[in-house]
Design an enzyme around this catalytic site. Structure first.
Site, PDB file in Angstrom:
ATOM      1  N   TYR A 472       0.839  -1.202   0.000  1.00 19.86           N
ATOM      2  CA  TYR A 472       0.000   0.000   0.000  1.00 19.86           C
ATOM      3  C   TYR A 472       0.881   1.263   0.000  1.00 19.86           C
ATOM      4  CZ  TYR A 472      -3.779   3.072   1.751  1.00 19.86           C
ATOM      5  OH  TYR A 472      -4.712   4.061   1.924  1.00 19.86           O
ATOM      6  N   LYS A 476       0.801   3.953  -2.901  1.00 19.07           N
ATOM      7  CA  LYS A 476       0.358   5.313  -2.583  1.00 19.07           C
ATOM      8  C   LYS A 476       1.475   6.326  -2.800  1.00 19.07           C
ATOM      9  CE  LYS A 476      -3.998   5.130  -1.501  1.00 19.07           C
ATOM     10  NZ  LYS A 476      -4.952   5.583  -2.536  1.00 19.07           N
TER      11      LYS A 476
END
Ligand SMILES: CCCCCCC[C@@H](O)CC(=O)SCCNC(=O)CCNC(=O)[C@H](O)C(C)(C)COP(=O)(O)OP(=O)(O)OC[C@H]1O[C@@H](n2cnc3c(N)ncnc32)[C@H](O)[C@@H]1OP(=O)(O)O
Length: 919
Positions: A472, A476
């Site tokens: 993640y 991101k």
């Protein structure tokens, strides 16, 4: 310290080590005793083809030159056999200690032309490759409780770069991955850092002289990689920018931001707009401080404070009305943040495409009920595979698209050890690849209509890394580099791209934050007003300098702040042979963030220019900070100046003195003396302490010209030896119509032993291309009167003295030995880089020649002032004209006869024993 950093017994994997940076790393590791796996596919920079020779050649070289141990590996870092690279190390050497993720390819294209394949292939090699390799090495490093990992990022990743949406995404993704691995690896003594080396590019090629360009090579990068991977290093979770002998840490800086009472009624886009300056001002506030964090803000404390504010947030004077009739696509809008965004956009009159793979219909029904039948339309397409269809939904229903909010996301949290390839790839798909696909789908529409807003969603995990979120965080973070690039490319076409890192309670975040921590303080409704504001024209008008574009904001619970990069002054070495030990011994300078010396680059260009200026500054400091005659053993401290007869003779020769003029060239002559303009020489060592680069923006040493010079002698004759010291301070800083800055420094030179003042100088520096920031102008109070006088050469009167002198073509080569080693006067490539046909003569040299003639004709003088009005090329003929005034002032002018231009103007000397009042 002098201990050599040894890698004996350590096993190092360098990917992409067949050439360039990787090859130099491999050789340097081997030189210091490491066993090296030289991985290289043998491909070209474009990523095609395969040739096993590159790695073999490096292995051979290691064996031959260092009697070292190395094995070649030809597997692709992102291929099915990537883990085999680690296996090669373990099979051959029994362990793996250091992993340098270096391999990469380029597929540059403007975003408009970049296809999905070009995007994916670059992300695949850089980011997925690093993931696969690290994943394979991680268990070994954990078990042995030792590991050092370097991820190779790039300024393009940190700041975005035109034509590199793919590369910027991949490179910034590597930073997010490294930050997370650093957090997870710390307790296992696995230290992870990112480096962002500045590469040669068209930009650097245009601004850099070739001798510095040459230094953008790998030799100056390797020392940092070795230091950061040595067993003695404690450095982890850091990012470094480096090039040509510059090494500096780059860190996040988060504004103290602004708190608002978090309530849906009055925490509105207007209330945020009203406090926009405070959100973006990077000043400490009573409720919060500017931070340089490695994690998200203390939201619980901030929200508690926000809740104590009056219920009614000040709505300011500007009403947001620009969203009426605009069409917004919001992904993942069936619930959570996306649903909240949809409601807020509808409230401001926008038409909404509610995209959600699961259930967009109930949100659409709600919106249409509340805001009118045709407010919203549902879309169930898959953002990864069907992005164009989502845009088609918008076109079919509303016939336009104005705003895209990429919001949809998933989580697959796991420690890196347990993370599966599926966890990694699925998170990357939904966050990064879908964001790419959605932006790609709206881009042609935005380009055609010359306007558009994109709001992408990152996370504090992407900014700072987060335990258990390697996938993640990487995804991101990559959205940051990607968005900054789109902002650069779109900015010129009216497309604004900004990023938010929300802190909100949603179905997704419930898996990370405990119920207690969130406890309804972090309603998505405290994020959406910022998203609406970022899509408004009203915000763009607020910022006259190109609008709000390419920025990052953290928001949630009634608090909103801006986050940006910050870099300290860094450490620069001009040594041709930098070793890791030099960095170790100067580490405090590499990571120095002294107040007032920091910069906040917002583009690759700005960052790179600042680095190159630091390098050029160091070069200039070397140039002006050297003793005029190192042979005398003169003390080489800033402002310090020791000299003797040799310096005096050299100086006199540099002004054209001949062997017939014994008083200038023979120390035993009874009248031996140094010419009066030598008065400026001791002050030159003090010029760097003016810190001109801090006084003005866009400072570039190569663009600096000596503009004016003044001095006043406190003695009737200068000594021919001594120890002097000069203190310099800026007196005047002026902006010249945005085209140049003029900086005047006042320098007082004293006898280092007695403290008595010998001479006072004022030097004016004309810096082409520099700007004076608002409020930083200095008016020049306290300047010497004679220095600021405009002495007009009387054109209606013949001069009472004329002197002609043809300079030698080698004059600058001789004069520079008196202490001004500025390459502008000797190096043809430097001269060419700043648009002179040849190296130019030192201003102080043709001043000195003129003043010598005046001295010999009129006698000793006490004050002198000139303006340098044109450059002189060595070899040119000079004509000096003098007009003696009744008050003992001689106005003079010097002309370059060959080019028929005045080179010294507004110039005068005040003869000794003439009082000031007569001026
Ligand atoms: C003590 C330690 C010293 C250490 C020194 C270390 C550095 C050295 O190595 C560097 C050198 O020696 S360089 C060689 C010597 N200098 C030169 O050759 C410069 C010659 N001058 C020029 O080329 C132009 O005048 C130029 C380019 C300077 C200006 O030309 P233009 O851009 O055409 O400017 P113009 O339009 O005429 O005027 C714009 C505004 O700037 C002011 N100005 C002009 N010339 C100036 C000058 N020489 N010094 C200071 N200010 C100057 C003008 O007044 C005008 O201001 P305003 O807009 O307010 O009216």
């Amino acid at each position: 310290m002098s201990d050599t950093l040894s890698f004996k017994g350590r096993v190092v994997i360098v990917t992409g080590a067949g050439g360039g940076l990787g090859k130099v790393y491999a050789l340097e590791f081997a030189k210091r005793g490491a066993k090296v796996v030289v991985n290289d596919l043998g491909g070209t920079l474009g990523g095609a083809g395969s040739d096993s020779k590159a790695a073999d050649v490096v292995v051979e070289q290691i064996k031959r030159e260092y009697n070292g141990e190395a094995v070649a590996n030809y597997d692709s870092v992102n291929g099915a056999n990537a883990a085999n690279i680690v296996k090669t190390a373990v099979d051959a050497f029994g362990r793996v200690d250091v992993l340098v993720n270096n391999a990469g390819i380029l597929r540059d294209a403007s975003f408009a032309k970049m296809d999905a394949q070009q995007f994916a292939s670059v992300v695949d090699v850089h980011l997925n490759g690093a993931y696969k390799l690290t994943k394979a090495a991680w268990p070994y490093m954990r078990d042995q409780k030792f590991g050092r990992i370097i991820n190779t990022a790039s300024p393009a990743g940190l700041f975005g770069n035109f034509g590199q949406a793919n590369y910027a995404a991949a490179k910034m993704g590597l930073v997010g991955l490294a930050e997370t691995l650093a957090k997870e690896g710390y307790k296992y003594n696995i230290l992870v850092n990112s480096i962002a080396p500045l590469a040669r590019s068209r930009m650097t090629e245009n601004v850099l002289p070739p001798h510095i360009l040459k230094e953008l090579g790998p030799e100056k990068i390797a020392p940092l990689v070795l230091y950061l991977t040595h067993e003695s290093t404690k450095v982890t979770n850091s990012i470094f920018e480096l090039a040509a002998g510059y090494y500096g840490q780059t860190r996040w800086e988060r504004s103290a931001g602004q708190i608002f009472n978090p309530n849906e009624k009055s925490f509105t886009p207007e209330s945020i707009l009203n406090k926009w300056d405070s959100i973006t001002d990077f000043k400490d506030k009573p409720f919060n401080k500017v931070e340089h964090p490695s994690q998200l803000a203390d939201y619980n404390t901030l929200t508690a404070k926000a809740k104590q504010l009056p219920q009614e947030n000040d709505q300011g004077k500007i009403k947001i009305s620009s969203l009426g009739g605009k069409v917004v696509i919001i992904t993942g809008a069936g619930g959570g943040l996306g649903k909240s965004h949809a409601q807020w956009f509808a409230r401001y009159g926008a038409k909404v495409v509610v995209n959600d793979i699961k259930d967009p219909d109930s949100v659409v029904a709600e919106l249409n009920k509340q805001f009118g039948a045709n407010t919203a339309v549902a879309d169930k397409h898959n953002i990864v595979t069907e992005a164009p269809k989502i845009v088609s939904t918008a076109m079919a229903k509303f016939n336009r698209v104005d705003i895209l909010v990429n919001n949809a996301g998933i989580l697959r949290d796991k420690s890196f050890l347990k993370m599966t390839d599926d966890d990694w790839f699925s998170v990357l798909q939904v966050h990064l690849f879908a964001t790419f696909a959605m932006c790609k789908a709206v881009w042609p529409i935005f380009l055609e209509q010359g306007s558009g807003f994109i709001i992408n969603t990152t996370s504090t995990s992407g900014i700072y890394g987060n335990f258990g979120q390697a996938n993640y965080a990487a995804a991101k973070a990559s959205i940051l580099g990607f968005s900054k690039t789109l902002a650069i490319e779109g900015g010129k076409k009216g497309i604004r791209v900004n990023v938010i890192a929300p802190h909100a309670e949603t179905a997704m975040t419930k898996t990370i934050f405990g119920e207690k921590e969130l406890s309804n303080h972090f309603d998505p409704a405290y994020v959406s007003p910022l998203v609406v504001l970022l899509a408004s024209e009203e915000l763009q008008k607020k910022n006259r300098r190109g609008g709000v574009n390419g920025q990052l904001y953290e928001v949630g619970g009634g608090w909103c702040g801006q986050t940006r990069w910050q870099r300290g002054p860094g450490y620069v070495s001009r040594s041709p042979n930098i070793q890791p030990e030099l960095l170790r011994d100067n580490w405090s300078k590499v990571v120095n963030f002294t107040k007032g010396k920091m910069i906040n680059p917002s583009s690759t260009e700005q960052s790179s220019m600042a680095i190159l200026q630091a390098v050029q500054k160091a070069e200039m400091e070397n140039a002006t900070g050297q003793s005029s005659n190192p042979g005398t053993g003169a003390e080489n401290v800033k402002g310090g100046f020791n000299f003797n007869y040799r310096d005096c003779i050299l100086y006199n020769l540099g002004l054209g003195a001949t062997s017939k003029e014994l008083k200038y060239v023979y120390e035993k002559d009874p009248d031996f003396q140094v010419l009066p303009t030598f008065a400026v020489i001791p002050s030159m060592n003090s010029v760097p302490s003016l810190a001109m680069d801090d006084l003005v923006d866009d400072f570039n040493y190569a663009m600096l010209l000596h503009g004016e010079q003044y001095f006043k002698l406190n003695v009737s004759k200068l000594p021919t030896s001594g120890q002097l010291k000069t203190v310099a301070k800026p007196l005047q800083v002026l902006d010249k119509s945005g085209k140049a800055a003029v900086i005047v420094g006042g320098m007082t030179t004293v006898n280092a032993k007695t403290g008595k003042t010998l001479v006072y100088n004022e030097g004016t520096f004309f810096v082409r291309g520099a700007h004076v920031p608002k409020g930083k102008e200095m008016k020049g109070e306290g300047r010497a009167r004679f220095a600021t006088e405009n002495f007009k050469a009387p054109q209606d009167k013949s001069p009472d003295f004329v002197f002609e002198y043809t300079t030698s073509e080698d004059l600058a080569a001789l004069y520079r030995l008196s202490g001004d080693y500025n390459p502008l006067h000797i190096d043809p490539s430097v001269a060419k880089a700043v648009k002179f046909p040849k190296p130019i003569l030192h201003g102080l040299c043709f001043l000195g020649i003129s003043a010598k003639a005046l001295y010999e004709h009129y006698g000793p003088y006490e004050e002198l002032k000139v303006r340098f009005t044109n450059v002189v090329i060595p070899g040119d003929k000079l004509r000096v004209k003098g007009w003696k005034q009744a008050n003992g002032v001689v106005i003079f002018q010097t002309i370059d006869v060959d080019r028929n231009v005045v080179v010294l103007d507004s110039a005068a000397i005040r003869l000794q024993n003439v009082t000031r009042s007569k001026l």
